[in-house]
Design an enzyme around this catalytic site. Sequence first.
Site, PDB file in Angstrom:
ATOM      1  N   SER A  45       0.817  -1.218   0.000  1.00 21.63           N
ATOM      2  CA  SER A  45       0.000   0.000   0.000  1.00 21.63           C
ATOM      3  C   SER A  45       0.853   1.273   0.000  1.00 21.63           C
ATOM      4  O   SER A  45       0.330   2.362  -0.239  1.00 21.63           O
ATOM      5  CB  SER A  45      -0.942   0.018   1.202  1.00 21.63           C
ATOM      6  OG  SER A  45      -1.834  -1.066   1.124  1.00 21.63           O
ATOM      7  N   GLY A 216      -4.418  -2.080  -0.699  1.00 18.68           N
ATOM      8  CA  GLY A 216      -3.598  -1.736  -1.851  1.00 18.68           C
ATOM      9  C   GLY A 216      -3.344  -0.250  -1.951  1.00 18.68           C
ATOM     10  O   GLY A 216      -3.973   0.546  -1.250  1.00 18.68           O
ATOM     11  N   CYS A 243      -9.248  -2.165   4.067  1.00 20.28           N
ATOM     12  CA  CYS A 243      -8.611  -0.894   3.712  1.00 20.28           C
ATOM     13  C   CYS A 243      -9.019  -0.459   2.301  1.00 20.28           C
ATOM     14  O   CYS A 243     -10.156  -0.048   2.111  1.00 20.28           O
ATOM     15  CB  CYS A 243      -7.105  -0.971   3.893  1.00 20.28           C
ATOM     16  SG  CYS A 243      -6.422   0.661   4.231  1.00 20.28           S
ATOM     17  N   LEU A 244      -8.143  -0.578   1.284  1.00 20.14           N
ATOM     18  CA  LEU A 244      -8.584  -0.273  -0.086  1.00 20.14           C
ATOM     19  C   LEU A 244      -9.832  -1.083  -0.410  1.00 20.14           C
ATOM     20  O   LEU A 244     -10.735  -0.610  -1.116  1.00 20.14           O
ATOM     21  CB  LEU A 244      -7.471  -0.612  -1.085  1.00 20.14           C
ATOM     22  CG  LEU A 244      -7.806  -0.347  -2.546  1.00 20.14           C
ATOM     23  CD1 LEU A 244      -7.544   1.108  -2.922  1.00 20.14           C
ATOM     24  CD2 LEU A 244      -7.027  -1.270  -3.473  1.00 20.14           C
ATOM     25  N   GLN A 247     -12.874   0.634   0.643  1.00 20.91           N
ATOM     26  CA  GLN A 247     -13.134   1.789  -0.234  1.00 20.91           C
ATOM     27  C   GLN A 247     -13.722   1.331  -1.575  1.00 20.91           C
ATOM     28  O   GLN A 247     -14.643   1.956  -2.115  1.00 20.91           O
ATOM     29  CB  GLN A 247     -11.829   2.566  -0.443  1.00 20.91           C
ATOM     30  CG  GLN A 247     -11.232   3.100   0.869  1.00 20.91           C
ATOM     31  CD  GLN A 247      -9.764   3.486   0.748  1.00 20.91           C
ATOM     32  OE1 GLN A 247      -9.159   3.370  -0.306  1.00 20.91           O
ATOM     33  NE2 GLN A 247      -9.186   3.937   1.853  1.00 20.91           N
ATOM     34  N   GLY A 287      -4.823   6.837   3.061  1.00 23.85           N
ATOM     35  CA  GLY A 287      -4.905   8.269   2.788  1.00 23.85           C
ATOM     36  C   GLY A 287      -6.244   8.667   2.211  1.00 23.85           C
ATOM     37  O   GLY A 287      -6.527   9.843   2.037  1.00 23.85           O
ATOM     38  N   HIS A 325      -6.365  -2.481   9.558  1.00 25.85           N
ATOM     39  CA  HIS A 325      -5.765  -3.763   9.165  1.00 25.85           C
ATOM     40  C   HIS A 325      -5.953  -4.810  10.251  1.00 25.85           C
ATOM     41  O   HIS A 325      -5.124  -4.943  11.140  1.00 25.85           O
ATOM     42  CB  HIS A 325      -4.278  -3.563   8.842  1.00 25.85           C
ATOM     43  CG  HIS A 325      -4.093  -2.888   7.532  1.00 25.85           C
ATOM     44  ND1 HIS A 325      -4.025  -3.572   6.336  1.00 25.85           N
ATOM     45  CD2 HIS A 325      -4.037  -1.575   7.208  1.00 25.85           C
ATOM     46  CE1 HIS A 325      -3.913  -2.720   5.344  1.00 25.85           C
ATOM     47  NE2 HIS A 325      -3.918  -1.501   5.847  1.00 25.85           N
ATOM     48  N   GLU A 327      -5.504  -7.887  10.141  1.00 24.66           N
ATOM     49  CA  GLU A 327      -4.468  -8.930  10.148  1.00 24.66           C
ATOM     50  C   GLU A 327      -3.373  -8.588  11.164  1.00 24.66           C
ATOM     51  O   GLU A 327      -2.554  -9.435  11.516  1.00 24.66           O
ATOM     52  CB  GLU A 327      -3.893  -9.156   8.756  1.00 24.66           C
ATOM     53  CG  GLU A 327      -3.006  -8.061   8.200  1.00 24.66           C
ATOM     54  CD  GLU A 327      -3.781  -6.876   7.631  1.00 24.66           C
ATOM     55  OE1 GLU A 327      -5.026  -6.843   7.741  1.00 24.66           O
ATOM     56  OE2 GLU A 327      -3.131  -5.957   7.091  1.00 24.66           O
TER      57      GLU A 327
END
Length: 358
Positions: A45, A216, A243-244, A247, A287, A325, A327
């Site tokens: 990422s 990512g 995360c990504l 989104q 971000g 995250h 994980e």
Amino acid sequence: MTAAYVALEGGHVLEARGRAPGTARGELVFTTAYTGYEESLTDPSYEEQILAFSYPLIGNYGVREERFESDRVHPRAVLAKELTEDVADWLASEGVPAVDRLDTRDVVTDIRDSGAMKCGIAVGEDVTEEDALAELEACKAMSEHTEIGEQVSVDEQTTYGADNDGETVALVDCGAKGSIVDSLLARNATVHVLPHDASAHDVDALEPDILFISNGPGDPANYEHAIDLVQAFAEDTPVAGICLGQQIVAEALGGATEKMTFGHRGVNQPVLDLESGQVVMTTQNHGYTVAEPGDHLEVTQINVNDDTPEGLDGVDYDIITRQYHPEANPGPEDTLDFFDDVLAMADARATTAVPADD
Ligand SMILES: NC(=O)CC[C@H](N)C(=O)O
């Protein structure tokens, strides 16, 4: 001493000590993580970014491959108050420029005030300020990296845990951290890792119990293939995202994302679960954020610092996503149960869809 220059958006140039040679450009961001530099530096990422560590000493427990999240360093360059020899040598061997002995407090304050910014860096015997400024000049905005998924994804489908008898996961690799695959394998899942541009046909052929969109780099709006997949499968197949991945799920189902000023990067971001009232500590690196969940998703968790969405559930579909995250590499481990919840959701759907023979 090797010369080192860091050119910031706006043209201000900082001098530093060179620790690994080369020139580079990228979006300058900071992380407050005080452990986990091996994980951060190998997290896909961070592709196309320059990473500044706010914690002053980076490298004090060495460099071990078993901690890596991928097979290479992803930030384009590294800034720190002090880097150990181990880390400097590692970055040099990877061709990633690194500098230290600059005032990272100033750099971080600058990013907090002005936001993540373009940056150029030049390190070497003969480099000049102009070399760093030339890199800055050539630096693109993150959203202009439209092929970024291609840079970090697997080229071909790969299967892990083929003999496991748990759920079958189709993991779309937009730059997946290795520990996401490990967390699923540890729960007995079979994980098919698919390229970022996998087609609905590729996914269908696997008959997955769940479609999982990875973390990512870059702007989620640039992952049109993964967005298409979520649209194609959400109604009939459980979906998860990290995360990504969160989104992309929002983009796919009528929500919207936006760029944050300086984002969340660190290992002690507090997250509130709106139903239980419990606060957990999380690892983060993003971000962008979900600005609007849309009608098909509801916000279940928020960041305690700024109220941004940290978890989404499907309203009418089986979906669970996290902005942080779970994980948990390098930790904290408060949120590992996300994987249990995701696999239980897939299992429940599979059981309802195909009644067991009496
Ligand atoms: N870790 C990630 O998946 C990051 C997601 C996205 N690139 C962001 O910066 O918000």
